[in-house]
Design an enzyme around this catalytic site. Structure first.
Site, PDB file in Angstrom:
ATOM      1  N   ASP A   1       0.844  -1.189   0.000  1.00 41.73           N
ATOM      2  CA  ASP A   1       0.000   0.000   0.000  1.00 41.73           C
ATOM      3  C   ASP A   1       0.885   1.246   0.000  1.00 41.73           C
ATOM      4  O   ASP A   1       1.356   1.678   1.052  1.00 41.73           O
ATOM      5  CB  ASP A   1      -0.917  -0.009   1.236  1.00 41.73           C
TER       6      ASP A   1
ATOM      7  N   LYS B   1       1.925   7.972   0.345  1.00 40.49           N
ATOM      8  CA  LYS B   1       2.367   8.033   1.739  1.00 40.49           C
ATOM      9  C   LYS B   1       3.746   8.674   1.815  1.00 40.49           C
ATOM     10  O   LYS B   1       4.497   8.634   0.841  1.00 40.49           O
ATOM     11  CB  LYS B   1       2.461   6.604   2.310  1.00 40.49           C
TER      12      LYS B   1
ATOM     13  N   ASP C   1      -5.528   6.644  -0.327  1.00 34.16           N
ATOM     14  CA  ASP C   1      -4.874   5.838   0.706  1.00 34.16           C
ATOM     15  C   ASP C   1      -5.893   5.157   1.633  1.00 34.16           C
ATOM     16  O   ASP C   1      -5.534   4.316   2.443  1.00 34.16           O
ATOM     17  CB  ASP C   1      -3.915   6.728   1.508  1.00 34.16           C
TER      18      ASP C   1
ATOM     19  N   ARG D   1     -10.871  -0.220   2.629  1.00 32.03           N
ATOM     20  CA  ARG D   1     -12.336  -0.296   2.693  1.00 32.03           C
ATOM     21  C   ARG D   1     -12.948  -0.436   1.305  1.00 32.03           C
ATOM     22  O   ARG D   1     -14.009  -1.034   1.152  1.00 32.03           O
ATOM     23  CB  ARG D   1     -12.884   0.917   3.445  1.00 32.03           C
TER      24      ARG D   1
END
Ligand code: BES
Ligand code: MN
Ligand code: ZN
Length: 501
Positions: free
Chosen positions: A273, A280, A350, A354
């Site tokens: 991720d 990030k 990011d 979900r």
């Protein structure tokens, strides 16, 4: 490691090493006392001279203790007798096994299972000893060219049970502990594997490896073409910036009657991720290889329940995907139509977990599940709320939440419930779509769960946020194998497995 149980007195043991406890200050356990008597005060003499105070975790290795048949005696500090709790017991076991591993003794008889731990029985002590031992000995060396292996590692541990009557209970505790430990190792191995190797296809391969070994396990998968046909546009959007194809792996353990509704576990499987376009910061970004910790936990749990061959139906989903920035990547502002038909405005790429999970949670409706539990390294906010000690539990069904918390209590795999009140739903309202994919900083763990709750209205469901518990940072960086103990216990209880039968 080989384990066994037996019941006997310490002076009769003829082993490479015998392990006995000493309480603080310099107080012999009854087992140590027996050795002291036959050695004519050898041990109490040492203690009097100040060699061991008995603080928790202190170790003193003795050779050739007079009249003792075993080659070595390892004295283990157990702290104050009345303060010996579960946490300390496990820490003592872990420290002991690391010490034993360096002694040259390849076999040991442990009397630490005779210690009194508040509120816990022999079954618990042996099961925890097996799990803590395997946990402490775990290494991930596949990718090191120099393995630095020990010349004489410990190979066999024999746990003493206080009475012969408890031997069958001890055997059961061993079997259960080994199954859970096996599942934890599987979870750790796959989670520690770097993201250039562990991609969504790799998750599928690991499931297929298990399928070869277990008759009741059936593995299938859903690829991107199939996802498109199913309308899983939210899941697909997250993977669109990645060169690695998104793959959802489906593991079905058919242990119960064909018409029995299955328990479904869904694991977030972000094999990396980066944050995507909402990228990030660089610091510790490598740790986002662990963003498939939920999938690893589900895979490990499936391994454990296959080992136990639980007589119920269980489905495990590994929601494999990679979140990368790219010309083709999804972006903030995009509005996605999920498999459920509900639309989502992406405000931050990011908050991808979900978006993958919501479609997986809709997909599992087809199993007509008894209940669904998803596990995910979903929010940094959960690490802020609960730290590295407890996983967060949220549920739309109180009895299910309580069952999970009970399993947590029994397994020692800590979890804590957070509320899912309707008030929080407001935070994810969107002016343009049915909902937004983020809800601002307040209660970030809960708003993430609120998002998922909009896709789980058709069944009893619980969500576990394992962002703080799935791996450790710092000098002991590595996957923890959690929440395999909790989930395995939950399923064992559901399957009616008891400590004796
Ligand atoms: N995988 C992360 C959550 C995470 C972060 C787990 C750090 C463990 C350690 C997740 O995909 C994520 O990035 N969440 C965001 C959500 C935010 C954009 C609403 C977060 O927690 O910052
Ligand atoms: Mn993210
Ligand atoms: Zn993530």
């Amino acid at each position: 490691m080989e384990f066994s149980v037996k019941s006997g007195s310490p002076e009769k043991q003829r082993s490479a090493c015998i392990v006995v406890g000493v309480f603080e200050p310099r107080r012999l356990t009854s087992v140590a006392e027996q050795l002291d008597i036959i050695s004519e005060g050898y041990i109490s003499n040492l203690l009097r001279r100040g060699d061991l105070e008995g603080q928790a975790g202190q170790m003193l290795l003795l050779h050739h203790v007079p009249n003792v048949l075993s080659e070595r005696v390892l004295l283990v500090g157990c702290g104050k007798e009345r303060e010996l709790d579960e946490r300390q017991y496990k820490q003592i076991i872990a420290k002991t096994i690391k010490t034993l591993n360096e002694t040259g003794a390849m076999e040991a008889v442990s009397f630490l299972t005779d210690l009194h731990v508040k509120g816990r029985d022999t079954y618990w002590k042996i099961r925890q000893a097996v799990e803590a031992t395997q946990d402490a000995l775990y290494t991930f060396l596949q990718l090191k060219t120099k393995k630095g292996e020990l010349r004489r590692p410990i190979r066999k541990i024999i746990f003493n049970v206080p009475t012969r009557r408890e031997l069958p209970i001890g055997e059961r505790a061993l079997a259960h502990g080994l199954a859970v430990a096996t599942g934890m190792k599987t979870a750790k191995d796959v989670a520690n594997m770097p993201p250039n190797i562990c991609n969504p296809a790799y998750l599928l391969e690991q499931a297929e490896l298990l399928e070869k070994n277990y008759q009741n396990l059936h593995v299938s998968s859903v690829n991107e073409t199939q996802m498109a046909e199913l309308g899983m546009n939210s899941y697909l959007a997250v993977g669109r910036g990645s060169a690695n194809e998104s793959i959802m792996t489906i593991m079905e353990h058919k242990g119960g009657p064909v018409d029995q509704a299955p328990i479904v576990l869904v694991g977030k499987g972000l094999t990396f991720d980066s944050g995507g376009i909402s990228i990030k910061p660089g610091e510790a970004m490598d740790e986002m290889k662990y963003d498939m910790g939920g999938a690893a936990g589900v895979l490990g749990t499936m391994h454990a329940i296959c080992e136990l061959n639980l007589p119920i139906n269980i489905v495990g989903i590994l929601a494999g995907c990679e979140n990368m920035p790219d010309a083709n990547a999804y972006r903030p502002g995009d509005i996605l139509t999920t498999m459920s038909g509900q639309t989502v405005e992406v405000l931050n790429t990011d908050a991808e977990g979900r978006l993958v999970l919501c479609d997986a949670l809709t997909y599992v409706e087809r199993f007509d599940p008894e209940l669904v539990v998803d596990v995910a390294t979903l929010t940094g906010a959960c690490v802020i709320a609960l730290g590295k000690y407890a996983s967060g539990v949220m549920s739309n069904h109180n009895p299910l939440a309580h069952e999970l918390l009970n399993a947590s209590e029994q397994s020692g795999d800590k979890a804590w419930r957070l509320p899912l009140w309707d008030e929080y739903q407001e935070q994810i309202e969107s002016p343009f779509a049915d909902m937004a994919n983020i809800g601002g900083r307040p209660a970030g763990t809960i708003t993430a769960a609120c998002f998922l709750s909009r896709f789980t209205r058709k069944y009893n469901w619980a969500h576990m946020d394992i962002a703080g518990t799935a791996w450790q940072s710092g000098k002991n960086k590595g996957a923890t194998g959690r929440p395999v103990p909790l989930l395995s216990q939950f399923l064992m209880t559901r399957a009616g497995l008891t400590t004796e039968d």
